[in-house]
Structures are given as structure tokens and as C-alpha cells.
Design a protein around this motif. Structure first.
Motif, PDB file in Angstrom:
ATOM      1  N   MET A 117       0.820  -1.215   0.000  1.00 11.50           N
ATOM      2  CA  MET A 117       0.000   0.000   0.000  1.00 11.50           C
ATOM      3  C   MET A 117       0.851   1.261   0.000  1.00 11.50           C
ATOM      4  SD  MET A 117      -3.382  -0.914   2.256  1.00 11.50           S
ATOM      5  CE  MET A 117      -2.629  -1.819   3.593  1.00 11.50           C
ATOM      6  N   GLN A 122      -2.625   1.783  -3.497  1.00  8.90           N
ATOM      7  CA  GLN A 122      -3.098   1.644  -2.124  1.00  8.90           C
ATOM      8  C   GLN A 122      -4.515   1.081  -2.034  1.00  8.90           C
ATOM      9  OE1 GLN A 122      -3.035   5.281   0.081  1.00  8.90           O
ATOM     10  NE2 GLN A 122      -3.399   4.269   2.005  1.00  8.90           N
ATOM     11  N   ARG A 126      -5.774  -2.445  -0.251  1.00  9.10           N
ATOM     12  CA  ARG A 126      -6.603  -2.286   0.943  1.00  9.10           C
ATOM     13  C   ARG A 126      -7.888  -3.095   0.782  1.00  9.10           C
ATOM     14  NH1 ARG A 126      -6.045   1.713   4.367  1.00  9.10           N
ATOM     15  NH2 ARG A 126      -5.255   3.153   2.806  1.00  9.10           N
TER      16      ARG A 126
END
Length: 174
Positions: A117, A122, A126
């Protein structure tokens, strides 16, 4: 390509080497003054103080480099690192990693995805971390070993040079 360290404890960096260097400077200068080492400098260079400063700086730099490398080796041995590679099926990315063998697989995923991330997309990683139960799958020739999150990397059978894949089971299906 050098492996990326995936661990809660990071190895000492260049700041540590700088601290060693800055600590050695006054120590070496004190040794120089105490033992009056000017007798070992040729007569024609003795009156040029910058030569003495340069010698002290060079010796401090060399000693700090040696001490730093030894310190780094001792820290690496304490961590008992395994070097392996991970292929992610999500984006077909390949990652060359090092991790402590006594780290739980679930903790490895946590730190590995923190690394992903920080350095890559990212939101995609996630979402994977939130939506899936992750498992490590070790591939050796025709064998596939699935490692659950409650086992350490050593207990799961991971060895140096292994090629792994991260697989996931959707949390919605459970």
C-alpha cells in the motif's frame, strides 16, 4: 535485485552508520592527542594540520563502515531471515522478499500489504486485505503447500528460495 525486508522490526540504516562515524571522530582525535601520533607523520606534512584532520576522518570512516557492517550482520542473524519470492495473482506482480522465519503468516500478510500500500496502488491492496481471508501457498515442483495464518513461516515449511503465491477466500462466502 535485492530482497525487500518485510518485518515489524527494521534493520539499522545509514543513520546508524553516521552515529558510529560521529562517535568515532572524537575518540580517534583523543587517541591521536593522547599518544601524540605526530611522530608518525612525515616532517614535511606535519605542519599541515589538514593532513591530520583528513587522516582522522578517513580512519573514522573506515572503522565506522566496518562496525556498521558487523552490527548489521548481527542484527540479521538475530532475525533469522528467509529469502523467498511472492507472486500476486491479483495483478501478476512479483516480489522478492526477506522475512523473519518465526513471524506468523498472518503478521507477514499484514506487513506485506502495508509495504504494497505504501509503494503501489493503495486502494486495490486495501480492498484485498478487507475482502479476503489470505493464505500463503508454497509451490515446489509439483507440490503445493498451503500455510494458514496461525503458523509461523518456518512451521508452514517455507525455505530459502521458495516461490509462493498469496491466495484468498472471500469473506462474503464464509
Amino acid at each position: 535485485m535485492s530482497p525487500v525486508l518485510i518485518s515489524p522490526k527494521k534493520l539499522p540504516g545509514k543513520t546508524t552508520q553516521l552515529v558510529f562515524f560521529l562517535t568515532l571522530l572524537p575518540v580517534l582525535w583523543g587517541v591521536y592527542e593522547y599518544f601524540s601520533l605526530t611522530q608518525y607523520i612525515p616532517f614535511e606534512l606535519m605542519f599541515r594540520e589538514y593532513v591530520v584532520y583528513a587522516v582522522v576522518l578517513i580512519v573514522a570512516g573506515l572503522l565506522s563502515s566496518v562496525i556498521y557492517k558487523r552490527f548489521l550482520q548481527s542484527q540479521t542473524k538475530k532475525m533469522d531471515l528467509i529469502t523467498f519470492s511472492v507472486n500476486l495473482a491479483v495483478d501478476n506482480s512479483y516480489h522478492y522478499l526477506r522475512a523473519p522465519g518465526n513471524m506468523l503468516t498472518s503478521d507477514f500478510f499484514k506487513y506485506f500489504f502495508i509495504y504494497l500500500m505504501k509503494n503501489f496502488q493503495q486502494e486495490k491492496y486495501r480492498k484485498i486485505l478487507q475482502d479476503y481471508f489470505l493464505r500463503l501457498e508454497i509451490r515446489r515442483s509439483d507440490d503445493v503447500v498451503k500455510v494458514l495464518g496461525r503458523y509461523t513461516l518456518f512451521e508452514g515449511g517455507l525455505k530459502d528460495g521458495d516461490i509462493c503465491q498469496v491466495i484468498g477466500k472471500s469473506k462474503k462466502d464464509v
